[in-house]
Design a protein around this motif. Sequence first.
Motif, PDB file in Angstrom:
ATOM      1  N   TYR A  44      85.224  51.989  65.116  1.00 52.81           N
ATOM      2  CA  TYR A  44      84.838  52.320  64.319  1.00 52.81           C
ATOM      3  C   TYR A  44      83.339  52.033  64.520  1.00 52.81           C
ATOM      4  O   TYR A  44      82.504  51.550  64.209  1.00 52.81           O
ATOM      5  CB  TYR A  44      85.059  51.406  63.168  1.00 52.81           C
ATOM      6  CG  TYR A  44      84.525  52.063  61.335  1.00 52.81           C
ATOM      7  CD1 TYR A  44      84.716  53.305  61.150  1.00 52.81           C
ATOM      8  CD2 TYR A  44      83.522  51.576  61.136  1.00 52.81           C
ATOM      9  CE1 TYR A  44      84.645  53.948  59.522  1.00 52.81           C
ATOM     10  CE2 TYR A  44      82.872  52.068  59.685  1.00 52.81           C
ATOM     11  CZ  TYR A  44      83.574  53.262  59.836  1.00 52.81           C
ATOM     12  OH  TYR A  44      82.113  53.908  58.459  1.00 52.81           O
ATOM     13  N   SER A  45      82.822  53.393  64.588  1.00 58.85           N
ATOM     14  CA  SER A  45      81.208  53.333  64.892  1.00 58.85           C
ATOM     15  C   SER A  45      80.313  54.407  63.735  1.00 58.85           C
ATOM     16  O   SER A  45      81.566  55.082  63.193  1.00 58.85           O
ATOM     17  CB  SER A  45      80.942  53.570  66.163  1.00 58.85           C
ATOM     18  OG  SER A  45      81.456  55.142  66.355  1.00 58.85           O
ATOM     19  N   GLY A 220      87.028  48.170  61.221  1.00 60.83           N
ATOM     20  CA  GLY A 220      85.989  49.311  60.095  1.00 60.83           C
ATOM     21  C   GLY A 220      85.679  48.384  58.245  1.00 60.83           C
ATOM     22  O   GLY A 220      85.238  48.613  57.910  1.00 60.83           O
ATOM     23  N   THR A 223      82.680  47.219  56.253  1.00 56.46           N
ATOM     24  CA  THR A 223      81.837  47.759  55.663  1.00 56.46           C
ATOM     25  C   THR A 223      82.126  47.935  54.358  1.00 56.46           C
ATOM     26  O   THR A 223      81.657  48.738  53.710  1.00 56.46           O
ATOM     27  CB  THR A 223      81.895  49.386  56.947  1.00 56.46           C
ATOM     28  OG1 THR A 223      82.770  49.817  56.754  1.00 56.46           O
ATOM     29  CG2 THR A 223      81.616  48.465  58.704  1.00 56.46           C
TER      30      THR A 223
END
Length: 270
Positions: A44-45, A220, A223
């Motif tokens: 995840y980016s 991710g 987040t």
Amino acid sequence: MIHVASREIKIGFRNPWAYSFMALFALFMFSLLLINAQGYVKGYSGSSGTMLNLALYLLPLMALMLGSFSLTGEKEEGNWELLSTYPLGTWPYLAGKYIGLAVVLLTIVAMGFGLSGAAGWLLGSGFDFSTYITLLLFSACLSMFFLSVAMLAGTLARNRWQALTIVVGIWFFLIIAWPSLLIAALGMLPYLWIKPAVIGMTSLNPAELTRLFTVVKLGGGSTLGPEYYKWMVWIESPWGTPVFAGAALLWIGAALTVAYLIWERRRGRG
């Protein structure tokens, strides 16, 4: 059912809308690869998050329009009246429609990912293979979810204009307005009710359910915030994927069943 599905596949691949969506999807994905020309993206980016948002905005609208227009087109052109004179049940008809449109949509998604993936390989950039496959499965699940919603919308609408109004409303509510509505609804609840409400409301939105599952699978989950801690636990567990698959099948089956009941009721009146 097989005859209806094969007929829908032939019509779907003759539909210029299908190729327009395919070109648009591939173009946006290729643009992301050009932006990320420095190397491969893993997990995840920013780039994978942008890809998630792109699919989240484009694919539900594509599935809703293609699916609902297919059903309302049959009504407007009189094809359904002709088909209803044959020994064709409502359920095989709707199931055949769904299967045929699913093949068309999955082909569009696969071609979009395939073209952009080939371009990324030639340019020496793109997404890591596991990330790429996760994003592909996310796009496929999203398309299948909203195709079932499109079958319900096409059942309710009597013509293409009604279908367009309904699907745009559904798309706006579930994709655009959902975060604001969720925050507003949770803000009016007592603190102890927030986590159960998050679980219940997320389960009602296939787009949000699929997005959360994919974000956690990409690594991710941190987040998302503490309200989604239990989601991260069960998604990352060995039973996470089977439970999600079962929930997806249940959600799609429920939407198609409601569409069948409405269609059958109208058919009985006719």
